[in-house]
Design a protein around this motif. Structure first.
Motif, PDB file in Angstrom:
ATOM      1  N   LYS A  60      22.646 -66.491 -57.085  1.00 54.55           N
ATOM      2  CA  LYS A  60      24.117 -66.336 -57.682  1.00 54.55           C
ATOM      3  C   LYS A  60      24.758 -67.481 -59.161  1.00 54.55           C
ATOM      4  CE  LYS A  60      25.969 -67.408 -53.190  1.00 54.55           C
ATOM      5  NZ  LYS A  60      26.526 -65.877 -52.454  1.00 54.55           N
ATOM      6  N   ILE A  61      24.873 -66.799 -60.291  1.00 53.03           N
ATOM      7  CA  ILE A  61      25.239 -66.948 -61.153  1.00 53.03           C
ATOM      8  C   ILE A  61      26.671 -68.635 -61.165  1.00 53.03           C
ATOM      9  CG2 ILE A  61      26.672 -66.312 -63.900  1.00 53.03           C
ATOM     10  CD1 ILE A  61      24.047 -65.389 -62.696  1.00 53.03           C
ATOM     11  N   ILE A  62      26.468 -69.111 -61.659  1.00 52.97           N
ATOM     12  CA  ILE A  62      27.147 -70.193 -62.352  1.00 52.97           C
ATOM     13  C   ILE A  62      27.851 -70.570 -63.391  1.00 52.97           C
ATOM     14  CG2 ILE A  62      25.225 -71.993 -62.188  1.00 52.97           C
ATOM     15  CD1 ILE A  62      27.607 -74.039 -60.548  1.00 52.97           C
ATOM     16  N   GLY A  63      29.078 -70.667 -63.911  1.00 55.12           N
ATOM     17  CA  GLY A  63      28.981 -71.120 -64.951  1.00 55.12           C
ATOM     18  C   GLY A  63      29.636 -72.805 -65.091  1.00 55.12           C
ATOM     19  N   GLU A  64      30.590 -72.973 -65.520  1.00 48.47           N
ATOM     20  CA  GLU A  64      31.220 -74.884 -65.110  1.00 48.47           C
ATOM     21  C   GLU A  64      31.323 -75.318 -63.567  1.00 48.47           C
ATOM     22  OE1 GLU A  64      33.017 -76.681 -67.503  1.00 48.47           O
ATOM     23  OE2 GLU A  64      32.892 -75.314 -69.464  1.00 48.47           O
ATOM     24  N   GLY A  65      30.934 -74.320 -62.666  1.00 48.65           N
ATOM     25  CA  GLY A  65      31.321 -74.826 -61.273  1.00 48.65           C
ATOM     26  C   GLY A  65      32.651 -75.389 -60.950  1.00 48.65           C
ATOM     27  N   ALA A  66      33.532 -74.447 -61.466  1.00 49.30           N
ATOM     28  CA  ALA A  66      35.637 -75.471 -61.843  1.00 49.30           C
ATOM     29  C   ALA A  66      36.042 -74.729 -60.751  1.00 49.30           C
ATOM     30  CB  ALA A  66      35.833 -75.321 -63.072  1.00 49.30           C
ATOM     31  N   ASN A  67      35.054 -73.757 -59.464  1.00 47.95           N
ATOM     32  CA  ASN A  67      35.834 -72.989 -58.870  1.00 47.95           C
ATOM     33  C   ASN A  67      35.186 -72.876 -57.743  1.00 47.95           C
ATOM     34  OD1 ASN A  67      38.332 -72.132 -58.513  1.00 47.95           O
ATOM     35  ND2 ASN A  67      37.606 -69.865 -58.632  1.00 47.95           N
ATOM     36  N   ILE A 124      42.292 -75.355 -69.448  1.00 46.61           N
ATOM     37  CA  ILE A 124      41.044 -74.899 -68.142  1.00 46.61           C
ATOM     38  C   ILE A 124      39.647 -75.176 -67.882  1.00 46.61           C
ATOM     39  CG2 ILE A 124      40.746 -72.719 -66.744  1.00 46.61           C
ATOM     40  CD1 ILE A 124      43.087 -71.476 -67.983  1.00 46.61           C
ATOM     41  N   PRO A 125      39.902 -75.919 -66.875  1.00 55.22           N
ATOM     42  CA  PRO A 125      37.610 -76.154 -66.786  1.00 55.22           C
ATOM     43  C   PRO A 125      37.186 -74.921 -66.312  1.00 55.22           C
ATOM     44  CG  PRO A 125      38.854 -77.279 -64.954  1.00 55.22           C
ATOM     45  CD  PRO A 125      39.879 -76.522 -65.312  1.00 55.22           C
ATOM     46  N   GLY A 126      35.479 -75.263 -66.836  1.00 52.34           N
ATOM     47  CA  GLY A 126      35.039 -74.160 -66.509  1.00 52.34           C
ATOM     48  C   GLY A 126      35.149 -72.752 -68.278  1.00 52.34           C
ATOM     49  N   SER A 127      33.716 -72.056 -67.759  1.00 50.35           N
ATOM     50  CA  SER A 127      33.795 -70.949 -68.546  1.00 50.35           C
ATOM     51  C   SER A 127      34.098 -69.277 -69.020  1.00 50.35           C
ATOM     52  CB  SER A 127      32.072 -70.592 -68.607  1.00 50.35           C
ATOM     53  OG  SER A 127      32.159 -69.415 -67.305  1.00 50.35           O
ATOM     54  N   LEU A 128      34.210 -69.054 -69.433  1.00 53.75           N
ATOM     55  CA  LEU A 128      34.476 -67.422 -70.185  1.00 53.75           C
ATOM     56  C   LEU A 128      33.998 -66.786 -69.087  1.00 53.75           C
ATOM     57  CD1 LEU A 128      36.109 -65.601 -72.125  1.00 53.75           C
ATOM     58  CD2 LEU A 128      34.005 -65.038 -72.581  1.00 53.75           C
ATOM     59  N   ALA A 136      41.482 -66.538 -64.834  1.00 54.93           N
ATOM     60  CA  ALA A 136      41.977 -67.110 -65.292  1.00 54.93           C
ATOM     61  C   ALA A 136      43.345 -67.382 -65.402  1.00 54.93           C
ATOM     62  CB  ALA A 136      40.904 -68.496 -65.309  1.00 54.93           C
ATOM     63  N   GLY A 137      44.129 -68.391 -65.690  1.00 53.41           N
ATOM     64  CA  GLY A 137      45.103 -68.758 -66.242  1.00 53.41           C
ATOM     65  C   GLY A 137      46.364 -69.569 -65.678  1.00 53.41           C
ATOM     66  N   ALA A 138      47.303 -69.849 -66.599  1.00 54.66           N
ATOM     67  CA  ALA A 138      48.536 -71.638 -66.718  1.00 54.66           C
ATOM     68  C   ALA A 138      49.574 -70.992 -67.931  1.00 54.66           C
ATOM     69  CB  ALA A 138      47.534 -72.185 -67.125  1.00 54.66           C
TER      70      ALA A 138
HETATM   71  C1  LIG Z   1      41.091 -79.846 -62.319  1.00 49.64           C
HETATM   72  C2  LIG Z   1      40.744 -77.937 -62.731  1.00 49.64           C
HETATM   73  C3  LIG Z   1      41.783 -77.117 -63.280  1.00 49.64           C
HETATM   74  C4  LIG Z   1      41.714 -75.886 -63.276  1.00 49.64           C
HETATM   75  N1  LIG Z   1      42.831 -75.419 -63.661  1.00 49.64           N
HETATM   76  C5  LIG Z   1      43.183 -73.771 -63.333  1.00 49.64           C
HETATM   77  C6  LIG Z   1      44.146 -73.048 -64.382  1.00 49.64           C
HETATM   78  O1  LIG Z   1      45.312 -74.038 -64.999  1.00 49.64           O
HETATM   79  N2  LIG Z   1      44.205 -71.306 -64.023  1.00 49.64           N
HETATM   80  C7  LIG Z   1      42.951 -71.633 -63.636  1.00 49.64           C
HETATM   81  O2  LIG Z   1      42.726 -69.693 -63.319  1.00 49.64           O
HETATM   82  N3  LIG Z   1      42.114 -72.042 -62.899  1.00 49.64           N
HETATM   83  C8  LIG Z   1      42.037 -73.370 -62.804  1.00 49.64           C
HETATM   84  N4  LIG Z   1      41.272 -73.516 -62.485  1.00 49.64           N
HETATM   85  C9  LIG Z   1      39.920 -73.308 -61.600  1.00 49.64           C
HETATM   86  C10 LIG Z   1      38.848 -72.805 -62.870  1.00 49.64           C
HETATM   87  O3  LIG Z   1      38.910 -73.641 -63.809  1.00 49.64           O
HETATM   88  C11 LIG Z   1      38.808 -71.820 -62.981  1.00 49.64           C
HETATM   89  O4  LIG Z   1      38.739 -70.474 -62.456  1.00 49.64           O
HETATM   90  C12 LIG Z   1      37.424 -71.415 -64.271  1.00 49.64           C
HETATM   91  O5  LIG Z   1      37.725 -70.113 -64.747  1.00 49.64           O
HETATM   92  C13 LIG Z   1      36.285 -71.046 -63.469  1.00 49.64           C
HETATM   93  O6  LIG Z   1      34.975 -71.041 -64.014  1.00 49.64           O
HETATM   94  P1  LIG Z   1      33.963 -71.267 -64.060  1.00 49.64           P
HETATM   95  O7  LIG Z   1      32.918 -71.090 -65.565  1.00 49.64           O
HETATM   96  O8  LIG Z   1      33.573 -73.126 -63.695  1.00 49.64           O
HETATM   97  O9  LIG Z   1      32.998 -70.729 -62.911  1.00 49.64           O
HETATM   98  P2  LIG Z   1      31.967 -70.368 -61.438  1.00 49.64           P
HETATM   99  O10 LIG Z   1      33.083 -72.411 -60.543  1.00 49.64           O
HETATM  100  O11 LIG Z   1      30.832 -71.678 -61.912  1.00 49.64           O
HETATM  101  O12 LIG Z   1      32.105 -69.883 -60.958  1.00 49.64           O
HETATM  102  C14 LIG Z   1      32.893 -69.105 -60.849  1.00 49.64           C
HETATM  103  C15 LIG Z   1      32.928 -67.919 -59.711  1.00 49.64           C
HETATM  104  O13 LIG Z   1      32.873 -67.017 -60.911  1.00 49.64           O
HETATM  105  C16 LIG Z   1      31.385 -66.126 -60.759  1.00 49.64           C
HETATM  106  N5  LIG Z   1      30.488 -66.226 -62.642  1.00 49.64           N
HETATM  107  C17 LIG Z   1      30.762 -67.231 -63.074  1.00 49.64           C
HETATM  108  N6  LIG Z   1      30.226 -67.262 -64.652  1.00 49.64           N
HETATM  109  C18 LIG Z   1      30.195 -65.475 -64.572  1.00 49.64           C
HETATM  110  C19 LIG Z   1      30.109 -64.516 -65.765  1.00 49.64           C
HETATM  111  N7  LIG Z   1      29.090 -65.232 -65.866  1.00 49.64           N
HETATM  112  N8  LIG Z   1      28.882 -63.430 -64.717  1.00 49.64           N
HETATM  113  C20 LIG Z   1      30.279 -63.223 -63.173  1.00 49.64           C
HETATM  114  N9  LIG Z   1      30.912 -63.992 -62.184  1.00 49.64           N
HETATM  115  C21 LIG Z   1      30.291 -65.157 -62.867  1.00 49.64           C
HETATM  116  C22 LIG Z   1      30.485 -67.088 -60.160  1.00 49.64           C
HETATM  117  O14 LIG Z   1      29.261 -66.901 -59.995  1.00 49.64           O
HETATM  118  C23 LIG Z   1      31.350 -67.898 -58.999  1.00 49.64           C
HETATM  119  O15 LIG Z   1      31.755 -66.659 -58.279  1.00 49.64           O
HETATM  120  C24 LIG Z   1      40.908 -75.074 -62.834  1.00 49.64           C
HETATM  121  C25 LIG Z   1      40.002 -75.933 -61.841  1.00 49.64           C
HETATM  122  C26 LIG Z   1      39.846 -77.083 -61.635  1.00 49.64           C
HETATM  123  C27 LIG Z   1      39.090 -78.611 -61.328  1.00 49.64           C
END
Ligand SMILES: Cc1cc2nc3c(=O)[nH]c(=O)nc-3n(C[C@H](O)[C@H](O)[C@H](O)COP(=O)(O)OP(=O)(O)OC[C@H]3O[C@@H](n4cnc5c(N)ncnc54)[C@H](O)[C@@H]3O)c2cc1C
Length: 298
Positions: A60-67, A124-128, A136-138
């Motif tokens: 599985k792929i992980i970015g910042e693990g925020a979702n 917004i935490p997390g990777s592109l 993702a949006g807000a």
């Molecule tokens: C405090 C807090 C506030 C937040 N506020 C918002 C908000 O306002 N709006 C919002 O939309 N979200 C919000 N989120 C959720 C989160 O920030 C977003 O969903 C963000 O886009 C997750 O990115 P990530 O890199 O952490 O993904 P991860 O958690 O690492 O992965 C999520 C999913 O994306 C997949 N993925 C990751 N990278 C790739 C890639 N390169 N290609 C294909 N698949 C991939 C992973 O396999 C997994 O299935 C919030 C989270 C927290 C903890």
């Protein structure tokens, strides 16, 4: 697994063995994976995906693990991280960014270069890559507003492809990355010029709202439920049902924002899932709505 670790290391990956995913998620919940792999460049990332597909290794792929909400048992898949895919280049009104770039960093980068359109993403935490996956949006903005094109790796065809905005099929918290075996590598974002001061002011306003409304002092995975329809606010509904502060073990529905479940220390996967089930059941009984969980569950 030792041979796989060695080969991935020789390809150019950092390798962490028996790594707890607790350390790689904002919720601080998750079991151990046999290998946590961090390819050092985009090319090495692609080679890594190719290798894992060819060897039929579950990953599985992980970015910042925020979702993510992750089971705390031992897990039988490898995790590949986009952590080092952080190149950003600037065009005239364009930004090209690799999928591991933190979306919030991208928002500040755009502001510093007088480019507007990413203000919504300041906090917004997390990777592109994660933002593309979930659209993702807000605050009335979402990543689909600024995406022109995404370079992705097609795991089925084992080749790099270019997807235009239409092909990505963005919708509310949805994109093609959830349906097809595509991994985003890099995106082209179209922004527009504005005064740096205006952009910065807007970002500050939105960040302040976030600071005041969200329980940022605790580990969480952000909003736990998607809105079932545009005018149905899940946080407000949970609050009306008197569920603020409802807890199981160390997992608790935040008193600050009822749309969030927080980890007060040692919350387990089942604590969180039991709260989710309780909320789903109560909302279904009282409002007839089926709630869908927003974070991915591994
Ligand atoms: C405090 C807090 C506030 C937040 N506020 C918002 C908000 O306002 N709006 C919002 O939309 N979200 C919000 N989120 C959720 C989160 O920030 C977003 O969903 C963000 O886009 C997750 O990115 P990530 O890199 O952490 O993904 P991860 O958690 O690492 O992965 C999520 C999913 O994306 C997949 N993925 C990751 N990278 C790739 C890639 N390169 N290609 C294909 N698949 C991939 C992973 O396999 C997994 O299935 C919030 C989270 C927290 C903890």
């Amino acid at each position: 697994m030792n041979d796989v670790a060695k080969e991935l290391y020789l390809l150019g990956c950092n390798i962490l063995k028996n790594e707890s995913l607790k350390l790689h998620t904002t919720f601080k919940i998750g079991g151990k994976v046999p290998l946590f792999v961090i390819p050092k460049t985009k090319n090495i990332f692609v080679k890594t995906l190719n290798y894992l597909i060819e060897k039929r290794i579950n990953f599985k792929i992980i970015g910042e693990g925020a979702n993510l909400i992750i089971n705390d048992n031992d897990l039988n898949f490898i995790v590949v991280s986009t952590e080092y895919l952080t190149n950003i280049t600037l065009g005239n009104e364009y930004i090209f960014a690799e999928s591991g770039v933190p979306i919030s960093r991208l928002s500040y980068f755009a502001m510093e270069n007088g480019l507007s359109g990413l203000e919504f993403a300041a906090g917004i935490p997390g990777s592109l890559g994660g933002a593309l996956f979930m659209n993702a949006g807000a605050y009335n903005g979402q990543i689909s507003d600024v995406i022109e094109e995404v370079e992705a790796y097609d795991l089925k065809e084992k080749k790099i492809i270019l997807l235009n905005k239409k092909e990505i099929g963005f919708d509310y918290r949805k994109s093609i990355f959830q349906k097809r075996r595509y991994i985003s590598l890099r995106a082209k974002l179209k922004l527009f010029k504005d005064k740096k001061e205006n952009i910065e002011k807007k970002m500050k306003e939105l960040s302040l709202k976030r600071w005041e409304k969200q329980p940022l002092e605790y580990p969480s995975a952000g909003s736990i439920f998607k809105r079932p329809k545009p005018d149905f606010y899940v946080g407000t509904t949970i609050e009306k049902l008197g569920l603020k502060g409802f807890s199981i073990g160390d997992a608790e529905i935040s008193n600050k924002h009822a749309g969030f479940i927080i980890n007060k220390g040692n919350a387990t996967f089942s604590d969180v899932m039991n709260i989710i089930e309780h909320v789903k059941k109560t909302v279904k009984e009282k409002y007839g709505e089926d709630l869908e969980v927003e974070p991915e569950i591994w």
